[in-house]
Scaffold this motif. Sequence first.
Motif, PDB file in Angstrom:
ATOM      1  N   LYS A  60      41.439  15.547  25.134  1.00 21.31           N
ATOM      2  CA  LYS A  60      40.147  15.800  25.757  1.00 21.31           C
ATOM      3  C   LYS A  60      39.412  16.918  25.026  1.00 21.31           C
ATOM      4  CE  LYS A  60      41.348  14.254  30.424  1.00 21.31           C
ATOM      5  NZ  LYS A  60      40.371  13.203  30.636  1.00 21.31           N
ATOM      6  N   VAL A  61      38.092  16.958  25.232  1.00 23.80           N
ATOM      7  CA  VAL A  61      37.252  18.022  24.685  1.00 23.80           C
ATOM      8  C   VAL A  61      36.392  18.575  25.813  1.00 23.80           C
ATOM      9  CG1 VAL A  61      37.191  17.109  22.332  1.00 23.80           C
ATOM     10  CG2 VAL A  61      35.441  16.392  23.975  1.00 23.80           C
ATOM     11  N   ILE A  62      35.946  19.818  25.640  1.00 22.04           N
ATOM     12  CA  ILE A  62      35.058  20.444  26.615  1.00 22.04           C
ATOM     13  C   ILE A  62      33.631  20.411  26.056  1.00 22.04           C
ATOM     14  CG2 ILE A  62      34.452  22.588  27.820  1.00 22.04           C
ATOM     15  CD1 ILE A  62      37.027  21.395  28.862  1.00 22.04           C
ATOM     16  N   LEU A  63      32.744  19.808  26.821  1.00 20.07           N
ATOM     17  CA  LEU A  63      31.324  19.769  26.496  1.00 20.07           C
ATOM     18  C   LEU A  63      30.551  20.360  27.667  1.00 20.07           C
ATOM     19  CD1 LEU A  63      31.166  16.151  25.020  1.00 20.07           C
ATOM     20  CD2 LEU A  63      31.317  18.304  23.745  1.00 20.07           C
ATOM     21  N   SER A  64      29.257  20.488  27.506  1.00 24.73           N
ATOM     22  CA  SER A  64      28.427  20.991  28.594  1.00 24.73           C
ATOM     23  C   SER A  64      27.140  20.185  28.645  1.00 24.73           C
ATOM     24  CB  SER A  64      28.105  22.475  28.391  1.00 24.73           C
ATOM     25  OG  SER A  64      27.322  22.644  27.219  1.00 24.73           O
ATOM     26  N   LYS A  65      26.490  20.249  29.787  1.00 22.48           N
ATOM     27  CA  LYS A  65      25.199  19.584  29.949  1.00 22.48           C
ATOM     28  C   LYS A  65      24.227  20.615  30.502  1.00 22.48           C
ATOM     29  CE  LYS A  65      23.104  15.428  31.861  1.00 22.48           C
ATOM     30  NZ  LYS A  65      23.364  14.187  32.616  1.00 22.48           N
ATOM     31  N   CYS A  85      29.747  24.126  23.549  1.00 25.61           N
ATOM     32  CA  CYS A  85      29.416  25.474  24.007  1.00 25.61           C
ATOM     33  C   CYS A  85      28.814  26.258  22.847  1.00 25.61           C
ATOM     34  CB  CYS A  85      30.706  26.129  24.488  1.00 25.61           C
ATOM     35  SG  CYS A  85      30.532  27.835  24.971  1.00 25.61           S
ATOM     36  N   GLY A  86      27.815  27.082  23.150  1.00 20.81           N
ATOM     37  CA  GLY A  86      27.218  27.879  22.080  1.00 20.81           C
ATOM     38  C   GLY A  86      26.259  28.910  22.619  1.00 20.81           C
ATOM     39  N   GLY A 147      32.718  28.864  34.799  1.00 18.84           N
ATOM     40  CA  GLY A 147      31.706  28.623  33.774  1.00 18.84           C
ATOM     41  C   GLY A 147      30.370  28.345  34.441  1.00 18.84           C
ATOM     42  N   GLY A 148      29.497  27.684  33.730  1.00 20.29           N
ATOM     43  CA  GLY A 148      28.194  27.354  34.287  1.00 20.29           C
ATOM     44  C   GLY A 148      27.070  28.232  33.787  1.00 20.29           C
ATOM     45  N   GLY A 149      27.387  29.221  32.944  1.00 13.68           N
ATOM     46  CA  GLY A 149      26.358  30.094  32.386  1.00 13.68           C
ATOM     47  C   GLY A 149      26.105  31.311  33.247  1.00 13.68           C
ATOM     48  N   ALA A 152      21.736  35.593  35.242  1.00 10.69           N
ATOM     49  CA  ALA A 152      20.791  36.565  34.679  1.00 10.69           C
ATOM     50  C   ALA A 152      20.019  35.991  33.488  1.00 10.69           C
ATOM     51  CB  ALA A 152      21.528  37.825  34.254  1.00 10.69           C
ATOM     52  N   GLU A 153      20.595  34.976  32.832  1.00 11.84           N
ATOM     53  CA  GLU A 153      19.930  34.316  31.707  1.00 11.84           C
ATOM     54  C   GLU A 153      19.299  32.998  32.129  1.00 11.84           C
ATOM     55  OE1 GLU A 153      22.646  34.037  28.406  1.00 11.84           O
ATOM     56  OE2 GLU A 153      22.943  36.202  28.319  1.00 11.84           O
ATOM     57  N   SER A 154      19.221  32.764  33.448  1.00 13.53           N
ATOM     58  CA  SER A 154      18.652  31.527  34.013  1.00 13.53           C
ATOM     59  C   SER A 154      19.329  30.289  33.438  1.00 13.53           C
ATOM     60  CB  SER A 154      17.141  31.470  33.775  1.00 13.53           C
ATOM     61  OG  SER A 154      16.510  32.574  34.388  1.00 13.53           O
ATOM     62  N   GLU A 155      20.652  30.363  33.288  1.00 10.17           N
ATOM     63  CA  GLU A 155      21.415  29.224  32.777  1.00 10.17           C
ATOM     64  C   GLU A 155      21.996  28.433  33.942  1.00 10.17           C
ATOM     65  OE1 GLU A 155      23.240  30.524  28.514  1.00 10.17           O
ATOM     66  OE2 GLU A 155      24.252  31.356  30.268  1.00 10.17           O
ATOM     67  N   GLU A 156      21.957  27.130  33.813  1.00 10.81           N
ATOM     68  CA  GLU A 156      22.618  26.238  34.755  1.00 10.81           C
ATOM     69  C   GLU A 156      23.312  25.170  33.925  1.00 10.81           C
ATOM     70  OE1 GLU A 156      21.071  24.660  38.776  1.00 10.81           O
ATOM     71  OE2 GLU A 156      20.719  23.056  37.319  1.00 10.81           O
ATOM     72  N   ILE A 157      24.604  25.367  33.719  1.00  6.98           N
ATOM     73  CA  ILE A 157      25.372  24.532  32.801  1.00  6.98           C
ATOM     74  C   ILE A 157      26.438  23.768  33.569  1.00  6.98           C
ATOM     75  CG2 ILE A 157      26.927  24.581  30.809  1.00  6.98           C
ATOM     76  CD1 ILE A 157      25.427  27.201  29.983  1.00  6.98           C
ATOM     77  N   THR A 158      26.482  22.468  33.354  1.00  8.16           N
ATOM     78  CA  THR A 158      27.530  21.627  33.920  1.00  8.16           C
ATOM     79  C   THR A 158      28.629  21.479  32.879  1.00  8.16           C
ATOM     80  OG1 THR A 158      25.896  20.410  35.221  1.00  8.16           O
ATOM     81  CG2 THR A 158      28.050  19.363  34.922  1.00  8.16           C
ATOM     82  N   VAL A 159      29.857  21.826  33.252  1.00  8.08           N
ATOM     83  CA  VAL A 159      31.003  21.725  32.343  1.00  8.08           C
ATOM     84  C   VAL A 159      31.563  20.311  32.423  1.00  8.08           C
ATOM     85  CG1 VAL A 159      33.279  22.656  31.755  1.00  8.08           C
ATOM     86  CG2 VAL A 159      31.517  24.175  32.704  1.00  8.08           C
ATOM     87  N   LEU A 160      31.753  19.706  31.246  1.00  6.09           N
ATOM     88  CA  LEU A 160      32.274  18.340  31.164  1.00  6.09           C
ATOM     89  C   LEU A 160      33.573  18.335  30.363  1.00  6.09           C
ATOM     90  CD1 LEU A 160      28.931  16.632  30.038  1.00  6.09           C
ATOM     91  CD2 LEU A 160      29.792  16.804  32.381  1.00  6.09           C
ATOM     92  N   GLU A 161      34.662  17.907  30.986  1.00 10.65           N
ATOM     93  CA  GLU A 161      35.895  17.676  30.237  1.00 10.65           C
ATOM     94  C   GLU A 161      35.962  16.172  30.001  1.00 10.65           C
ATOM     95  OE1 GLU A 161      40.457  19.255  30.161  1.00 10.65           O
ATOM     96  OE2 GLU A 161      39.662  18.647  32.107  1.00 10.65           O
ATOM     97  N   THR A 162      35.939  15.780  28.739  1.00  8.62           N
ATOM     98  CA  THR A 162      35.732  14.378  28.367  1.00  8.62           C
ATOM     99  C   THR A 162      36.811  13.920  27.400  1.00  8.62           C
ATOM    100  OG1 THR A 162      33.355  14.819  28.503  1.00  8.62           O
ATOM    101  CG2 THR A 162      33.999  12.810  27.379  1.00  8.62           C
ATOM    102  N   ASP A 163      37.237  12.659  27.538  1.00 13.16           N
ATOM    103  CA  ASP A 163      38.144  12.090  26.542  1.00 13.16           C
ATOM    104  C   ASP A 163      37.458  12.123  25.185  1.00 13.16           C
ATOM    105  OD1 ASP A 163      40.280  11.427  28.247  1.00 13.16           O
ATOM    106  OD2 ASP A 163      39.308   9.551  28.832  1.00 13.16           O
ATOM    107  N   PHE A 164      38.211  12.503  24.160  1.00 11.11           N
ATOM    108  CA  PHE A 164      37.659  12.606  22.815  1.00 11.11           C
ATOM    109  C   PHE A 164      37.020  11.284  22.369  1.00 11.11           C
ATOM    110  CE2 PHE A 164      38.529  12.585  18.098  1.00 11.11           C
ATOM    111  CZ  PHE A 164      37.483  13.432  17.773  1.00 11.11           C
TER     112      PHE A 164
END
Length: 195
Positions: A60-65, A85-86, A147-149, A152-164
């Motif tokens: 699996k890999v970790i991605l975000s939306k 992530c970045g 996670g989720g950002g 204070a930086e107005s981040e709203e991040i959905t964490v996705l663990e996905t099959d490669f």
Amino acid sequence: MEINRIKNVTSKVISNIWAKLEQVSFDFTFKNGKTERLTHEVYGRNDGVAILLYNPSTKKVILSKQFRIPMYVAGVKGGFSIEVCGGAIDKNESPETTVIRETKEEVGYNVNELQKVTTLFLSPGLMKEQVHLFVAKYNDDDKVENGGGLEAESEEITVLETDFKDALYMIKTEEIIDARTILLLQYAQINQLLD
């Protein structure tokens, strides 16, 4: 020498709200000897980092939306992007320190053993930002926060663990259209990180 072909460089800041937009004028001497005054726009702020977290055991890999206003303005996917992530490098911070901090803030994982992939320009015709790309292994024990950002930086991040394999397929179906993400997923595939 190539550098001698550029002279009389001047710069004027057009905007400096989120990042700096500069109008840069310069005399450019072409290979045929002709010199012409050119004007370009250069945009950017601090350099950035991006990281692909991968789990060799689960494949699996970790991605975000997250929402990206340029994509929204372009009318693409309602502005929502699936990415690795970045983030931006803060003043006096190394790329490695930044990527460790961003990984914890955005997706909630502690990473230790970073592997540097490369440093690149994503859009060298306009952007001065360089992005340092990394990969790192993770497992369930490395999850320390949700996670989720940062609010204070107005981040709203959905964490996705996905099959490669699913992530690679999302490139084909254009669900993933972020260049950093595509590069890192293909790096993982070429180097057989999840075989």
